[in-house]
Enzyme design. Structure first.
Site: not given
Lengths: 435, 435
Positions: A34, A26, A300, A218, A250, A350-352
């Site tokens: 991650y 982003d 987040e 999104k 972001n 918020h997720a991911g």
């Protein structure tokens, strides 16, 4: 529950090489790997509790070190000794007299606290033989209240106000549960709109998303304004104007710039503008909201309940984006969800990342069953990465999260994945892609 | 300046066993071992830069690890390459694309950033042959402005507003410098009023303080209300009602409780109430200030310029307590000092701990010479511990800090102290007091 003692804790620094595919890219986070600081609580009963906190790669070792230290407060303790006075236990972590200086209740040490407290809830739910959402939903009001630390938030939400919200949810509970069991909880997809994706990839992912039943998409913004609009119109061409677009900067902009940029994006008819500026800027978000006229979302990076309290008090947000790990786990999120209800602000988590979808579906189910009692304007984020590493990954059907059925908090990662991606000694990092 | 290259960085985890004497005890911090993550930047010129960030013991290893990583951004770089575009350099630290998730700009990683940036300024000042305050005071306005990151604060302070403040300070500069050189900068003492001290010890320390010329005394509160008052009246009996008492609750209370407790303490005629509640609670401090009618001070736990900005915008504080280490070192403090000036709020720095007095005297001298141009309502905290470990410790005369004369930021600790108190392998921890 029978007396169960935590006998040992293991901590793992887990890193997945997502930066190689621009996954998660982003305007601010260019190359995330991650990752997670992961802990396993072993007990004398054989049942384990698993918990993690999500990170982006470098620095996961700091969180893992902090977590390693914090686990010293659970080893040797009984599960009921913790859960019978959860606030007192949580304060042994957040008020640790020397560690506290490094926060308090923020950054590395709070991320670590989140992993540990989530692991305890995972253990608690497994021992009770229920998925976490069910354990939470069936807990008596007084037990929920006793798990919430009202210190520093009682000027915004008193225990009596929280009690009234929880008690009122008795009405219609069975109908809401039936609805969740049949249809699941509404969600939106972030998978189509990452920053690093080409036009073709965006178009293809939008079409696939529509075919799969998604209605909310999104889009990452915060680049060149014309380019942001161009990408936005590509999404609009694909999904039309009835489906929803949410834009996410972001934290890219200052307050004044965010007002201007948010106004510019209005032609995309965004359902919300997410993280337009610095996550600490409560007054800034309130001003952007007032002066742009666009619904504002953040959370987040909101580091604790005191910050969420103020976002609500100041009228900064239309959408409250809890995160399962950044605050101190389940207990602090219960407080935040109840505060959001008091202020009439919908929670859209918020997720991911790694495991955030697996975690947060439980909190949203509880929110619907025991707090908000509505699905209106509520969607959970969904990102379709890394679920293959989980024993009980989320199940999505037609743009909705299906209720998890397995006991626990759905966060256990396969031993083979833990061994492969442990950093720096797992086989992936040591053998396949050495530094 | 001639081209100087940073060739190597060394990081040390230093811990002093202050908890053995109740030094630094307050309502929240019961047993601090004053500590520091310390770094030394070596150069090809032989000149070194020293910097540290203050911590309370456990967890210093986390900050030291973060600092170790951040030093990779300076090794091999020239000093002028950093200082010629200081904002760009600072952002390589605060925007590090994976590390940033652990903050941003807060907690462990930001404390580490503070140590590194302070070390660079120490090096810069040594190379220029000036104490830091003098280097800063003599920097052209444009150079100062180029060292400040206005991102996320330009809605409260624009570069033009900062420029106007800095330019206006040309008038009377020589007189103010002469005043500082003759009399020093006003200070207050915290040494008499620690939480763990007995009545006899408080009385003795107050008398000694008066004899030494102190006029402002801080008292730790936040215990039993009657006991707080009793201790306060002991101090009043000793120092009278003309001298000033400041009370400090170290974040003990919720907002509503803080209003009540602060009102109760009014009979002591406190000059300010410090940290009445959670340090993140901008709106809470504003409400306590409005509803108690007592001057409110906070800042030592305020984690970045975005939070200070809001404390000022919301009318939360009468006294702005900058800390040399919690924010990202000198540059971020320049921004905060300028914002405080814009909002007309006096800066009275937090000090004590390890090296905070040594550091912050430079920032206050700059504030007086180039920003506020006044000493009215301004005092620097002073605590008389651990100065013996510094090569150029602060010099106090009649309750004032005397201007430092040695080039640098006054933060270098004797090699013998670094070796003795390095944790866990220094001789003190390994041989004299093994765990």
């Amino acid at each position: 529950m029978s007396e169960i003692t935590i006998t040992r804790a293991r901590v793992i620094d887990l890193r997945f090489p997502t930066s190689r595919e621009s996954i998660g890219s982003d305007a601010v986070n260019k190359d995330p790997d991650y990752s997670a600081a992961y802990c396993i609580l072993e007990t004398d009963s054989g049942v384990e509790g698993h918990g993690l906190t999500f990170t982006l790669g470098r620095g996961t070792d700091l969180v893992a070190s902090a977590l390693e230290y914090l686990t010293s407060f659970v080893v040797g303790r009984t599960l009921s000794g913790i859960t019978d006075d959860f606030v007192a236990f949580n304060r042994t972590l957040t008020d640790e007299s020397q560690f506290r200086w490094l926060g308090p209740e923020k950054g590395v040490i709070h991320l670590a606290t989140g992993a540990l407290i989530n692991a305890i809830w995972d253990l608690y739910a497994r021992v009770e033989g229920k998925p976490l959402w069910k354990l939470l939903a069936e807990l008596p009001t007084e037990k929920i209240l006793s798990a919430i630390d009202f210190r520093y938030i009682d000027d915004a939400l008193t225990p009596d106000e929280a009690r009234a919200i929880l008690d009122a949810s008795r009405e219609g509970y069975a109908e809401r549960l039936a609805l969740l069991e049949q249809e699941g909880y509404p969600a939106y997809t972030t998978s189509a709109g990452w920053f690093g994706y080409s036009e073709d990839k965006i178009r293809r992912l939008c079409r696939e998303g529509l075919a799969e039943g998604w209605t909310h998409f999104k889009l990452k913004v915060g680049g060149d304004p014309a380019e942001d609009l161009r990408r936005g119109h590509i999404v609009r061409e694909e999904i039309g104007w009835t489906n929803k677009i949410m834009v996410d900067a972001n934290q890219k902009w200052g307050v004044l710039e965010a007002i201007e940029k948010t106004r510019n994006l209005k032609e995309l008819d965004p359902w919300w503008m997410e993280e337009p500026t610095n996550p600490d800027d409560i007054l800034g978000h309130a001003r952007i909201r007032r002066e742009s006229g666009v619904r504002i979302a953040t959370g987040e990076h909101c580091h604790n309940r005191v910050m969420f309290k103020q976002l609500l008090q100041a009228g900064s947000i239309d959408v409250c984006q809890i995160d399962s790990c950044r605050v101190a786990g389940v207990n602090e999120n219960l407080a935040i969800i109840l505060m959001a209800a008091k202020f009439g602000v919908p929670v859209c988590p918020h997720a991911g990342g790694v495991g955030l979808c697996e975690y947060v579906q439980h909190l949203s189910a509880w929110d619907f069953l025991r707090v908000s009692t509505t699905l209106t304007d509520r969607v959970i984020e969904y990102v379709d990465h890394l679920h293959e590493h989980f024993l009980t990954p989320v199940r999505i059907r037609r743009g909705r999260y299906l209720l998890p059925g397995t006991p626990g908090y759905s966060i256990e990662i396969f031993p083979a994945s833990r061994e492969r991606y442990a950093f720096p000694h797992g086989t992936y990092w040591k053998n396949e892609h050495p530094a």
